[in-house]
Scaffold this active site. Structure first.
Site, PDB file in Angstrom:
ATOM      1  N   HIS A   1      -4.354   6.936  -0.120  1.00 50.58           N
ATOM      2  CA  HIS A   1      -3.685   5.645  -0.030  1.00 50.58           C
ATOM      3  C   HIS A   1      -4.201   4.730  -1.124  1.00 50.58           C
ATOM      4  O   HIS A   1      -5.242   4.992  -1.724  1.00 50.58           O
ATOM      5  CB  HIS A   1      -3.814   5.024   1.366  1.00 50.58           C
TER       6      HIS A   1
ATOM      7  N   ASP B   1     -10.421   2.399   7.140  1.00 47.57           N
ATOM      8  CA  ASP B   1     -10.367   3.665   6.404  1.00 47.57           C
ATOM      9  C   ASP B   1     -11.392   4.646   6.954  1.00 47.57           C
ATOM     10  O   ASP B   1     -11.097   5.820   7.150  1.00 47.57           O
ATOM     11  CB  ASP B   1     -10.666   3.437   4.915  1.00 47.57           C
TER      12      ASP B   1
ATOM     13  N   HIS C   1      -5.215   0.872  -2.719  1.00 46.54           N
ATOM     14  CA  HIS C   1      -5.731  -0.471  -2.448  1.00 46.54           C
ATOM     15  C   HIS C   1      -5.165  -1.394  -3.525  1.00 46.54           C
ATOM     16  O   HIS C   1      -5.735  -1.488  -4.613  1.00 46.54           O
ATOM     17  CB  HIS C   1      -7.260  -0.487  -2.505  1.00 46.54           C
TER      18      HIS C   1
ATOM     19  N   GLU D   1       0.843  -1.181   0.000  1.00 46.71           N
ATOM     20  CA  GLU D   1       0.000   0.000   0.000  1.00 46.71           C
ATOM     21  C   GLU D   1       0.879   1.232   0.000  1.00 46.71           C
ATOM     22  O   GLU D   1       1.957   1.237   0.568  1.00 46.71           O
ATOM     23  CB  GLU D   1      -0.863   0.027   1.269  1.00 46.71           C
TER      24      GLU D   1
END
Ligand SMILES: [Zn+2]
Length: 135
Positions: free
Chosen positions: A83, A96, A85, A37
């Site tokens: 961020h 999240d 995935h 990630e």
């Protein structure tokens, strides 16, 4: 969860867009972090997201270590997080949603195949918010 670092309800800038260059940077960083990630912080200027900040000590691949909020610059131009995935959709996970609620009001999730359509922006409540791509 930790308390917010800033009062985002005051003088909250109207973020309506992201600069194409910045978006491409997010997509590139997400792609090159694969299969881990990628995480960072977003800053705005006059309502447009223009800057990506990589936090010192950010470790990809481990949710709990992804955002060290105490490392954040004390700066009201910080709007939220980004961020990736690496596997799955751009839908926020429960972790999240906890993060979104604790900090900021504009959070981007990037997913495969990391093109100009494979991302989504959410507000502090996990609701989709539209962002225009501008030059
Ligand atoms: Zn996530």
């Amino acid at each position: 969860m930790s308390t917010p670092l800033f009062d985002f309800t005051k003088n909250r800038p109207q973020v309506t867009a992201i600069r194409k260059r910045t978006l491409k940077m997010l997509l590139e960083a997400s792609k090159s972090s694969y299969p881990n990630e990628f995480g960072g912080i977003l800053r705005e200027e006059k309502g447009v997201i223009t800057e990506l900040i990589l936090l010192p000590g950010t470790i990809s691949g481990e949710r709990s270590a992804l955002f060290k909020l105490h490392m954040l610059p004390v700066d009201s131009s910080v709007v939220g997080t980004v961020h990736s995935h690496p596997s799955g959709s751009c839908r926020p996970s429960d972790a999240d949603l906890d993060l979104f609620r604790s900090f900021g009001y504009c959070h981007i999730i990037v997913c495969e195949p990391y093109d100009l359509k494979s991302w989504a922006c959410y507000d502090g409540f996990g609701e989709r918010r539209p962002l225009e791509i501008v030059k």
